[in-house]
Design a protein around this motif. Structure first.
Motif, PDB file in Angstrom:
ATOM      1  N   ILE A   3      44.120  43.207  45.071  1.00 45.85           N
ATOM      2  CA  ILE A   3      45.337  43.389  45.653  1.00 45.85           C
ATOM      3  C   ILE A   3      45.451  43.988  46.918  1.00 45.85           C
ATOM      4  CG2 ILE A   3      47.791  44.046  45.247  1.00 45.85           C
ATOM      5  CD1 ILE A   3      47.244  44.142  42.330  1.00 45.85           C
ATOM      6  N   LEU A   4      46.205  43.478  47.979  1.00 43.88           N
ATOM      7  CA  LEU A   4      46.275  43.899  49.387  1.00 43.88           C
ATOM      8  C   LEU A   4      47.811  44.547  49.519  1.00 43.88           C
ATOM      9  CD1 LEU A   4      45.350  44.811  52.044  1.00 43.88           C
ATOM     10  CD2 LEU A   4      45.986  42.549  52.949  1.00 43.88           C
ATOM     11  N   ILE A   5      48.153  45.632  49.614  1.00 49.54           N
ATOM     12  CA  ILE A   5      49.403  46.202  49.421  1.00 49.54           C
ATOM     13  C   ILE A   5      49.573  46.679  50.902  1.00 49.54           C
ATOM     14  CG2 ILE A   5      50.939  48.126  48.638  1.00 49.54           C
ATOM     15  CD1 ILE A   5      48.575  48.555  46.366  1.00 49.54           C
ATOM     16  N   ALA A   6      50.523  45.967  51.549  1.00 43.11           N
ATOM     17  CA  ALA A   6      50.881  46.347  52.981  1.00 43.11           C
ATOM     18  C   ALA A   6      52.083  47.173  53.068  1.00 43.11           C
ATOM     19  CB  ALA A   6      51.449  44.944  54.020  1.00 43.11           C
ATOM     20  N   VAL A   7      52.152  48.407  53.694  1.00 44.08           N
ATOM     21  CA  VAL A   7      53.068  49.558  53.616  1.00 44.08           C
ATOM     22  C   VAL A   7      53.580  49.793  55.153  1.00 44.08           C
ATOM     23  CG1 VAL A   7      52.321  50.383  51.535  1.00 44.08           C
ATOM     24  CG2 VAL A   7      51.512  51.361  53.679  1.00 44.08           C
ATOM     25  N   PRO A  29      44.857  46.766  30.332  1.00 42.61           N
ATOM     26  CA  PRO A  29      43.934  47.687  31.095  1.00 42.61           C
ATOM     27  C   PRO A  29      42.495  46.742  31.574  1.00 42.61           C
ATOM     28  CG  PRO A  29      44.498  49.007  29.364  1.00 42.61           C
ATOM     29  CD  PRO A  29      45.173  47.464  29.162  1.00 42.61           C
ATOM     30  N   GLY A  30      42.288  46.827  32.778  1.00 42.58           N
ATOM     31  CA  GLY A  30      41.387  46.135  33.522  1.00 42.58           C
ATOM     32  C   GLY A  30      40.793  46.672  34.835  1.00 42.58           C
ATOM     33  N   THR A  31      40.111  46.271  35.549  1.00 41.66           N
ATOM     34  CA  THR A  31      39.688  46.893  36.933  1.00 41.66           C
ATOM     35  C   THR A  31      40.509  46.246  38.031  1.00 41.66           C
ATOM     36  OG1 THR A  31      37.415  46.668  36.060  1.00 41.66           O
ATOM     37  CG2 THR A  31      37.701  46.793  38.258  1.00 41.66           C
ATOM     38  N   LEU A  32      41.042  47.123  38.854  1.00 40.75           N
ATOM     39  CA  LEU A  32      41.918  46.876  39.981  1.00 40.75           C
ATOM     40  C   LEU A  32      41.242  47.042  41.148  1.00 40.75           C
ATOM     41  CD1 LEU A  32      45.230  48.195  38.502  1.00 40.75           C
ATOM     42  CD2 LEU A  32      44.458  45.820  38.571  1.00 40.75           C
ATOM     43  N   GLN A  85      45.713  52.713  31.747  1.00 41.41           N
ATOM     44  CA  GLN A  85      44.199  52.886  31.483  1.00 41.41           C
ATOM     45  C   GLN A  85      43.155  51.971  32.430  1.00 41.41           C
ATOM     46  OE1 GLN A  85      44.489  52.110  27.124  1.00 41.41           O
ATOM     47  NE2 GLN A  85      43.892  54.372  26.663  1.00 41.41           N
ATOM     48  N   HIS A  86      43.859  51.565  33.560  1.00 46.91           N
ATOM     49  CA  HIS A  86      43.144  50.604  34.377  1.00 46.91           C
ATOM     50  C   HIS A  86      42.103  51.436  34.900  1.00 46.91           C
ATOM     51  CE1 HIS A  86      45.838  47.233  34.393  1.00 46.91           C
ATOM     52  NE2 HIS A  86      46.766  48.015  34.612  1.00 46.91           N
ATOM     53  N   ARG A  87      40.840  50.659  35.026  1.00 53.24           N
ATOM     54  CA  ARG A  87      39.902  51.130  36.097  1.00 53.24           C
ATOM     55  C   ARG A  87      40.271  50.573  37.490  1.00 53.24           C
ATOM     56  NH1 ARG A  87      37.469  48.854  31.827  1.00 53.24           N
ATOM     57  NH2 ARG A  87      37.292  47.126  33.085  1.00 53.24           N
ATOM     58  N   TYR A  88      40.008  51.453  38.434  1.00 54.43           N
ATOM     59  CA  TYR A  88      40.344  51.103  39.853  1.00 54.43           C
ATOM     60  C   TYR A  88      39.562  51.673  40.800  1.00 54.43           C
ATOM     61  CZ  TYR A  88      42.327  55.977  39.844  1.00 54.43           C
ATOM     62  OH  TYR A  88      42.363  57.268  39.958  1.00 54.43           O
ATOM     63  N   ILE A  89      39.746  50.937  41.924  1.00 51.05           N
ATOM     64  CA  ILE A  89      39.009  51.434  43.363  1.00 51.05           C
ATOM     65  C   ILE A  89      40.147  51.109  44.342  1.00 51.05           C
ATOM     66  CG2 ILE A  89      37.494  51.042  45.183  1.00 51.05           C
ATOM     67  CD1 ILE A  89      35.390  49.902  43.028  1.00 51.05           C
ATOM     68  N   SER A 109      39.180  38.843  56.389  1.00 49.87           N
ATOM     69  CA  SER A 109      38.112  39.292  55.794  1.00 49.87           C
ATOM     70  C   SER A 109      37.824  39.461  54.470  1.00 49.87           C
ATOM     71  CB  SER A 109      38.368  40.796  56.515  1.00 49.87           C
ATOM     72  OG  SER A 109      39.168  41.649  55.781  1.00 49.87           O
ATOM     73  N   LYS A 110      38.814  39.579  53.623  1.00 45.04           N
ATOM     74  CA  LYS A 110      38.416  39.462  52.202  1.00 45.04           C
ATOM     75  C   LYS A 110      39.101  38.513  51.511  1.00 45.04           C
ATOM     76  CE  LYS A 110      37.313  44.481  51.978  1.00 45.04           C
ATOM     77  NZ  LYS A 110      37.488  45.791  51.357  1.00 45.04           N
ATOM     78  N   LYS A 111      38.735  38.283  50.365  1.00 46.95           N
ATOM     79  CA  LYS A 111      39.711  37.271  49.434  1.00 46.95           C
ATOM     80  C   LYS A 111      40.202  37.852  48.322  1.00 46.95           C
ATOM     81  CE  LYS A 111      39.035  33.582  45.935  1.00 46.95           C
ATOM     82  NZ  LYS A 111      40.089  32.711  46.491  1.00 46.95           N
ATOM     83  N   TYR A 112      41.979  37.920  48.430  1.00 47.42           N
ATOM     84  CA  TYR A 112      42.765  38.611  47.832  1.00 47.42           C
ATOM     85  C   TYR A 112      43.397  37.756  46.842  1.00 47.42           C
ATOM     86  CZ  TYR A 112      42.208  42.465  51.048  1.00 47.42           C
ATOM     87  OH  TYR A 112      41.825  43.563  51.690  1.00 47.42           O
ATOM     88  N   ASP A 113      43.841  38.180  45.643  1.00 43.48           N
ATOM     89  CA  ASP A 113      44.367  37.705  44.536  1.00 43.48           C
ATOM     90  C   ASP A 113      45.901  37.731  44.805  1.00 43.48           C
ATOM     91  OD1 ASP A 113      42.257  36.633  42.942  1.00 43.48           O
ATOM     92  OD2 ASP A 113      42.090  38.753  42.345  1.00 43.48           O
TER      93      ASP A 113
END
Length: 264
Positions: A3-7, A29-32, A85-89, A109-113
């Motif tokens: 996910i790309l979060i534009a602020v 819970p999953g990897t974000l 309980q998400h794993r995240y970076i 530059s990247k593929k975002y969902d």
């Protein structure tokens, strides 16, 4: 899910985090992979002839922007740790220059969902969609775009993600979007607004009301619905979305309150 979060630096850090966490509650819970992006215009300095002073002002602004991003990242990480309980970076990206030019570079530059956008504190939704750069982004990009409401008043309400189905092609498209496909089963819903009931067992039909168009029936449903829904509007020809938001009825809805929306 990436996910790309534009602020915008005018946003309150706590508000951004609350809205993001409310959205993430849709998922098991999953990897974000969360990339937080911000672009700012360097200060324009007039009337100062001392190069050192100009450099200090520019550097102070840069430091303020870096500090903002650092606090935002910490806030997101803290809330994910405490509320899920998400794993995240979480990665942050800070650029100088026009926001819409830089965000397109980042998306390329990247593929975002999913791309997460929020109108600035000065903009309502209907003003937001009048901007040529916003129209260009919606028309040209293929990533689903999540538009967050400006307030956090309804954060205590349970959120559901609702795919708006036009036909079988849009059904296939929406159910395979990661942002819909990965949501918890009890949080997903498919709706069709039209003049005839669909025979698909997973799609609920809202019949067009007498004297109203299909779009107007949808708008009335949104206004009268007391549950908190995140709607996915599928217009694979993006100019259809722009036309939708030009209509007076739609603009009146956007002006009257907040709406959770994904343009896909």
């Amino acid at each position: 899910m990436r996910i790309l979060i534009a602020v915008d630096s005018n946003f309150k850090i706590q508000d951004i985090t609350k809205k993001l966490m409310h959205f993430l509650e849709l998922y098991n819970p999953g990897t974000l992979y969360l990339d937080v992006f911000h672009s700012y215009e360097p200060p324009i300095i007039k009337g100062i002839n001392m190069p050192n002073t100009k450099a200090e002002i520019v550097e102070d602004e840069r430091f303020a922007q870096i500090n903002f991003m650092r606090k935002l990242r910490h806030s997101i990480e803290t809330q994910i740790d405490e509320r899920s309980q998400h794993r995240y970076i979480v990665n942050t990206y800070l650029e100088e220059g026009n926001f819409f030019d830089k965000i397109e570079n980042q998306l390329t530059s990247k593929k975002y969902d999913l791309l997460v956008l929020e109108p600035t504190q000065r903009d309502s939704f209907e003003k937001f969609f009048r901007k040529n750069k916003v129209k260009h982004l919606i028309e040209k990009r293929h990533e689903p775009i999540l538009l967050l409401p400006k307030t956090t008043d309804d954060q205590k309400k349970s959120l559901r993600i609702v795919g708006l189905i036009k036909n079988l092609d849009s059904l296939e498209y929406i159910i395979n979007l990661p942002v819909f496909k990965l949501a918890r089963p009890e949080k997903k819903m498919l709706l069709h607004f039209g003049e005839h009931i669909t025979n698909h067992p997973e799609i609920d039909t809202i019949l067009t009301k007498e004297g109203l168009t299909t779009d107007e029936t949808f708008i009335e449903y949104v206004k009268n619905n007391h549950n908190k829904h995140l709607y996915i509007i599928d217009h694979q020809k993006r100019n259809g979305v722009v036309d939708f938001f030009k209509r007076n009825y739609t603009q009146n809805l956007l002006a009257s309150g907040d709406m959770n929306l994904i343009v896909s």
